[in-house]
Design a protein around this motif. Structure first.
Motif, PDB file in Angstrom:
ATOM      1  N   LEU A  80      12.333  46.139  30.754  1.00  0.00           N
ATOM      2  CA  LEU A  80      11.660  45.982  29.461  1.00  0.00           C
ATOM      3  C   LEU A  80      10.985  47.284  29.039  1.00  0.00           C
ATOM      4  N   ALA A  81      10.282  47.927  29.982  1.00  0.00           N
ATOM      5  CA  ALA A  81       9.550  49.148  29.646  1.00  0.00           C
ATOM      6  C   ALA A  81      10.501  50.247  29.178  1.00  0.00           C
ATOM      7  N   GLN A  82      11.604  50.441  29.894  1.00  0.00           N
ATOM      8  CA  GLN A  82      12.578  51.475  29.532  1.00  0.00           C
ATOM      9  C   GLN A  82      13.131  51.256  28.125  1.00  0.00           C
ATOM     10  N   SER A  83      13.505  50.017  27.865  1.00  0.00           N
ATOM     11  CA  SER A  83      14.161  49.715  26.590  1.00  0.00           C
ATOM     12  C   SER A  83      13.188  49.830  25.427  1.00  0.00           C
ATOM     13  N   GLU A  84      11.961  49.374  25.637  1.00  0.00           N
ATOM     14  CA  GLU A  84      10.967  49.476  24.567  1.00  0.00           C
ATOM     15  C   GLU A  84      10.609  50.933  24.303  1.00  0.00           C
ATOM     16  N   ALA A  85      10.585  51.746  25.373  1.00  0.00           N
ATOM     17  CA  ALA A  85      10.332  53.175  25.197  1.00  0.00           C
ATOM     18  C   ALA A  85      11.504  53.855  24.492  1.00  0.00           C
ATOM     19  N   ARG A  86      12.711  53.436  24.816  1.00  0.00           N
ATOM     20  CA  ARG A  86      13.909  54.025  24.192  1.00  0.00           C
ATOM     21  C   ARG A  86      13.956  53.726  22.692  1.00  0.00           C
ATOM     22  N   PHE A  87      13.660  52.476  22.300  1.00  0.00           N
ATOM     23  CA  PHE A  87      13.780  52.079  20.895  1.00  0.00           C
ATOM     24  C   PHE A  87      12.449  52.129  20.144  1.00  0.00           C
ATOM     25  N   ASN A  88      11.366  52.461  20.869  1.00  0.00           N
ATOM     26  CA  ASN A  88      10.026  52.468  20.261  1.00  0.00           C
ATOM     27  C   ASN A  88       9.711  51.137  19.595  1.00  0.00           C
ATOM     28  N   VAL A  89       9.960  50.046  20.349  1.00  0.00           N
ATOM     29  CA  VAL A  89       9.638  48.702  19.877  1.00  0.00           C
ATOM     30  C   VAL A  89       8.740  48.035  20.910  1.00  0.00           C
ATOM     31  N   LYS A  90       7.905  47.121  20.477  1.00  0.00           N
ATOM     32  CA  LYS A  90       6.980  46.462  21.394  1.00  0.00           C
ATOM     33  C   LYS A  90       7.572  45.193  22.016  1.00  0.00           C
ATOM     34  N   GLN A  91       8.761  44.767  21.546  1.00  0.00           N
ATOM     35  CA  GLN A  91       9.368  43.550  22.093  1.00  0.00           C
ATOM     36  C   GLN A  91      10.882  43.676  22.042  1.00  0.00           C
ATOM     37  N   TRP A  92      11.457  44.121  23.161  1.00  0.00           N
ATOM     38  CA  TRP A  92      12.915  44.269  23.246  1.00  0.00           C
ATOM     39  C   TRP A  92      13.588  42.927  23.528  1.00  0.00           C
ATOM     40  N   VAL A  93      12.975  42.106  24.383  1.00  0.00           N
ATOM     41  CA  VAL A  93      13.506  40.778  24.716  1.00  0.00           C
ATOM     42  C   VAL A  93      12.526  39.726  24.205  1.00  0.00           C
ATOM     43  N   ASN A  94      13.059  38.682  23.588  1.00  0.00           N
ATOM     44  CA  ASN A  94      12.191  37.624  23.062  1.00  0.00           C
ATOM     45  C   ASN A  94      11.907  36.529  24.085  1.00  0.00           C
ATOM     46  N   TYR A  95      12.904  36.204  24.916  1.00  0.00           N
ATOM     47  CA  TYR A  95      12.731  35.131  25.915  1.00  0.00           C
ATOM     48  C   TYR A  95      13.303  35.610  27.247  1.00  0.00           C
ATOM     49  N   PHE A  96      12.452  35.623  28.265  1.00  0.00           N
ATOM     50  CA  PHE A  96      12.907  35.992  29.611  1.00  0.00           C
ATOM     51  C   PHE A  96      12.895  34.733  30.466  1.00  0.00           C
ATOM     52  N   LEU A  97      14.078  34.345  30.969  1.00  0.00           N
ATOM     53  CA  LEU A  97      14.224  33.125  31.761  1.00  0.00           C
ATOM     54  C   LEU A  97      14.469  33.486  33.220  1.00  0.00           C
ATOM     55  N   HIS A  98      13.795  32.772  34.121  1.00  0.00           N
ATOM     56  CA  HIS A  98      13.951  33.027  35.557  1.00  0.00           C
ATOM     57  C   HIS A  98      14.158  31.720  36.309  1.00  0.00           C
ATOM     58  N   THR A  99      15.188  31.698  37.143  1.00  0.00           N
ATOM     59  CA  THR A  99      15.368  30.565  38.045  1.00  0.00           C
ATOM     60  C   THR A  99      14.429  30.727  39.237  1.00  0.00           C
ATOM     61  N   GLY A 100      14.018  29.587  39.815  1.00  0.00           N
ATOM     62  CA  GLY A 100      13.129  29.627  40.977  1.00  0.00           C
ATOM     63  C   GLY A 100      13.875  29.986  42.249  1.00  0.00           C
ATOM     64  N   HIS A 101      13.106  30.256  43.298  1.00  0.00           N
ATOM     65  CA  HIS A 101      13.681  30.596  44.598  1.00  0.00           C
ATOM     66  C   HIS A 101      14.458  29.420  45.177  1.00  0.00           C
ATOM     67  N   LEU A 102      15.490  29.724  45.935  1.00  0.00           N
ATOM     68  CA  LEU A 102      16.170  28.726  46.758  1.00  0.00           C
ATOM     69  C   LEU A 102      15.834  29.027  48.213  1.00  0.00           C
ATOM     70  N   HIS A 103      15.247  28.064  48.892  1.00  0.00           N
ATOM     71  CA  HIS A 103      14.897  28.213  50.301  1.00  0.00           C
ATOM     72  C   HIS A 103      15.667  27.200  51.142  1.00  0.00           C
ATOM     73  N   ILE A 104      15.983  27.591  52.357  1.00  0.00           N
ATOM     74  CA  ILE A 104      16.666  26.709  53.298  1.00  0.00           C
ATOM     75  C   ILE A 104      15.736  26.441  54.470  1.00  0.00           C
ATOM     76  N   ASP A 105      15.405  25.169  54.645  1.00  0.00           N
ATOM     77  CA  ASP A 105      14.469  24.784  55.714  1.00  0.00           C
ATOM     78  C   ASP A 105      13.176  25.577  55.630  1.00  0.00           C
ATOM     79  N   GLY A 106      12.701  25.808  54.407  1.00  0.00           N
ATOM     80  CA  GLY A 106      11.427  26.488  54.201  1.00  0.00           C
ATOM     81  C   GLY A 106      11.495  27.999  54.294  1.00  0.00           C
ATOM     82  N   LEU A 107      12.696  28.543  54.513  1.00  0.00           N
ATOM     83  CA  LEU A 107      12.827  29.989  54.700  1.00  0.00           C
ATOM     84  C   LEU A 107      13.780  30.573  53.677  1.00  0.00           C
ATOM     85  N   LYS A 108      13.545  31.831  53.334  1.00  0.00           N
ATOM     86  CA  LYS A 108      14.476  32.544  52.485  1.00  0.00           C
ATOM     87  C   LYS A 108      15.760  32.786  53.259  1.00  0.00           C
TER      88      LYS A 108
END
Length: 773
Positions: A359-387
């Motif tokens: 985000l920082a790189q792109s906003e600096a490149r285009f001189n805009v304060k919001q390059w992405v409008n929605y950032f989606l992240h999936t949660g961690h998947l753990h097996i038996d409590g461990l990564k």
């Protein structure tokens, strides 16, 4: 200690990132999405009409993809399908492939050394050795030592490969017909990191896209590769420098965080809850960073890496080098999607530093304060409590998992959890580690013999007294002959095994104990290891091993050993399981215990009373935080506690998935069959609308309302699945209530409408059927 949970269950109406602005020009459908930038569910509005510009971070292709990757890409495939097929958005979906990276470079050098080392072994086996054989042996030992080092320097790997190659090159002329062409090619083919890294990346890229196809993911609209975007990366970096947000240092180019913040930009946009940022930032720079570049601030991160020996390089205004990790996504996404992106997505472990820096790189490149409008992240998947980790033996590749479960079943598993929440799964087979405290052999009239040291000697990598038993076992426990050493010498202090052997030397010498040992040989993925019977006899100290093959266990024969006696128990196995396909082969379903009931002794119970068995092995262990005793009755080679064989990738939670799948499939097939039968009737029976029909119709409308509400609620698939199950249950209840009447009096049109809505959702989620609403 990266994700504290905020990314996996962010509450609605939490404080938004102060600078975020919702788009206003696009079509509004009522959909809200869990937005990592606002830390809340934000109403989704595209920047322009129904057009959605979407960028997803693809894999770094240096190894095969695992089920954690599957969870990420399948989850976003489901979101994409729902937004396209249900909300009717026009989606332009871009995925990148990271094919220039430290991990790829390191793996390329490692594979080169392995290939040359294997060739050297083949040459030696074929008696193709140089005059100075000792030099070759030394070079082979050096190569083995370098490969054993976890983070061996590239210079060491390169030197080991070159040394072996130079010694073997003069011998390859006479290798034809004696060693494989693959081994000759490893010696004669030459090695150039500038091209070799890409061959490795292309191999795993092809495997990744095969996995996506097998999982039923829709192809991306466009695929971008770093190797094809180097010039665009250089141009992007140059523009950031011109805008005043980056600087060159000893051939490296760094992003200037202080200048970026000083101009009113926000950093850490997606990672407010992430800890250990300093450590993660260093990790994000790559393991091959040499630290020679002088950074103005610790937070500054690399955009362009200077040239180092044994790495691929490209020319740039700052000298030869290669792109940093974060800059690639900014350059590739911007090239196709421009200065404003509707959606960017990836796993929550990428929030910092990758996505914040992107985000920082792109906003600096285009001189805009919001390059992405929605950032989606999936949660961690753990097996038996461990990564997931190969060192923990819980690393499951997608291809392994799909040998045991269908892609539809995996999708349903992911659907039963919120895509933005963590997903906890477990492997069938129980605990993963035993902390061995003491191992004792006992018998009638024979003093106990402490064989703890002997047990440990049979276990590879038995460090810190820990005996590791992976949940997904590749092999059974085996029976080997063991005789306590006869010694008249005084045992050293603390040597319980030697002390016990000494105190009962005469009894021990007269009694050949049979010891149960745990073995973990390295097995090929598709290899079937059978009992090594030669001429009807079992070699001394042989171990019974059975490995998996495509989800089944193939048992050629079974023999139990006691002292010098050998007993063929193949018939007992066949009698127990009754799955013999042919006379010499027994097929055992995955997860089946392979010790027949007829051979088993008393159940394992540390507190059980009664006389001790004639021969037994007692393991005093610590399991799941509790002190327990594992007890095997070895009298007559009977095992009281059978050890289960679980094929890698067998997920325990699939029983829930199978129930959902079976319920939906049964209903769909019933309505389809009912429709065909009704259609065959002459004349066609009328569709009645009585009390039962009105009730089902009301329940159907309520279900559709619930589905719509929950899909708008950040695509809440668990709630949708629950509503779908309830609708099917109500429909089955309607059929049951009408069972006293003739089947042709069922309102088949209403049932078809229910089925149509249900199968449309099923197709959207799992791509398995298609029925238009």
């Amino acid at each position: 200690a990266i994700c504290k949970g905020e990314c996996c269950g962010m509450a609605e109406n939490t404080a938004s990132q102060s600078g975020w602005q919702a788009p206003t020009e696009g079509v509004r459908t009522g959909l809200k999405l869990q937005n990592s930038i606002t830390q809340s569910k934000s109403e989704f509005i595209p920047a322009s009409g129904r057009r959605v510009l979407w960028y997803i971070c693809g894999p770094t292709v240096y190894d095969y993809s695992h089920v954690g990757h599957a969870r990420n890409y399948v989850s976003f495939d489901i979101l994409r399908r729902v937004m396209s097929d249900y909300f009717n958005y026009d989606i332009f979906y871009v995925m990148n492939i990271t094919d220039i990276d430290d991990k790829i470079i390191i793996r390329t050098h490692q594979n080169r050394v392995k290939a040359v080392l294997d060739a050297a072994r083949a040459f030696v086996a074929a008696s193709l050795v140089p005059d100075d054989k000792s030099a070759l042996e030394e070079a082979m030992r050096t190569a083995e030592d370098v490969l054993a080092v976890k983070n061996a320097p590239l210079a060491s790997l390169h030197s080991a490969g070159e040394s072996l190659t130079s010694l073997l090159k003069g011998l390859s002329g006479g290798a034809a017909g004696k060693v494989s062409s693959e081994h000759v090619e490893a010696v004669e083919g030459g090695f150039d990191i500038q091209t070799s890294y890409l061959r490795l990346a292309q191999k795993f890229e092809q495997a990744f896209f095969k996995d996506l196809k097998d999982l039923g993911c829709r192809p991306a609209t466009a695929i971008t590769r770093v190797s094809e975007y180097v010039q665009e990366v250089i141009d992007f970096v140059q523009k950031i420098i011109e805008n005043g947000y980056a600087y060159e240092s000893n051939g490296n180019v760094y992003f200037d965080i202080a200048k970026f913040r000083g101009e009113g930009f926000e950093y850490f946009k997606t990672s407010a809850s992430v800890e250990n940022k300093g450590e993660l930032l260093e990790e994000g720079e790559g393991s091959l960073s040499d630290g020679k570049g002088v950074k103005r601030n610790r937070e500054d991160f690399v955009l362009w890496k200077n040239a180092k020996a044994h790495e691929p390089v490209w020319s740039s205004p700052w000298g030869e080098g290669r792109p940093g990790w974060h800059i690639e996504c900014s350059a590739m996404a911007s090239d196709l999607l421009g200065p404003n992106v509707d959606i960017n997505c990836g796993g929550c472990d990428l929030r910092f530093p990758h996505h914040d820096n992107q985000l920082a790189q792109s906003e600096a490149r285009f001189n805009v304060k919001q390059w992405v409008n929605y950032f989606l992240h999936t949660g961690h998947l753990h097996i038996d409590g461990l990564k997931m980790s190969k060192s923990l033996k819980n690393f499951i590749t997608i291809s392994q998992c799909l040998k045991n479960h269908t892609s539809r079943q995996l999708r349903i598993l992911f659907l039963t959890r919120l895509w933005s929440s963590g997903l906890e799964i477990s492997l069938a087979g129980g605990a993963t580690k035993f902390d061995v405290r003491r191992a004792v052999l006992s018998g009638d009239g024979v003093p106990e013999v402490d064989v703890t040291a002997a047990v440990r000697s049979f276990v590879s990598e038995s460090r810190s007294n820990v005996l590791e038993l992976p949940s997904a076992l590749d092999v059974t426990a085996g029976l080997v002959n063991f005789k306590p050493a006869k010694s008249k010498k005084k045992a050293p202090a603390g040597d319980a095994s030697a002390s016990a052997s000494s105190s009962s030397s005469s009894a021990a010498a007269a009694c050949p104990y049979t010891l149960l040992s745990i073995t973990r040989p390295r097995l090929g993925e598709d290899e079937v290891v059978t009992l090594p019977v030669v001429d009807g006899k079992l070699p001394e100290n042989a171990t019974l091993e059975v490995a998996r093959e495509a989800g089944v266990l193939l048992l050629r024969s079974a023999t139990l050993v006691e002292g010098d006696a050998k007993t063929d128990v193949t018939a007992a196995f066949r009698e127990r399981f009754a799955h013999a396909l042919e006379e010499s082969e027994l097929v055992l379903p995955q997860g089946t215990a392979v010790v027949p009931d007829s051979l088993a002794g008393a159940p394992s119970d540390a507190s059980s009373s009664g006389p001790a068995p004639r021969r037994a092995l007692l393991l005093h262990v610590r399991m799941n935080g509790e002190e327990v005793v594992r007890h095997w009755n070895l009298s007559g080679c009977k095992l009281a506690e059978p050890i289960e064989l679980i094929a890698p990738g067998n997920i325990s939670e699939m029983h829930e998935v199978l129930a959902i799948e079976r319920t939906l499939a049964d209903f769909f097939l019933f309505v389809e069959a009912l429709g065909r039968r009704i259609a065959s009737l002459e004349p066609q029976p009328p569709c009645k609308w009585g009390e039962h029909e009105r009730t089902l119709h009301k329940q159907f409308q309520e279900a559709k309302d619930t589905v719509h509400t929950e899909l708008c609620n950040s695509i809440n698939t668990p709630a949708v699945i629950t509503a779908l199950q309830k609708l099917v249950a109500n429909s089955n209840g309607y059929v049951a209530a009408k069972k006293g009447e003739s089947f042709h009096l069922l309102n088949v049109d209403l049932l078809k409408e229910v089925r149509g809505t249900s199968t449309t959702l099923a197709y959207t989620f799992t791509y398995c059927v298609r029925v238009c609403m």
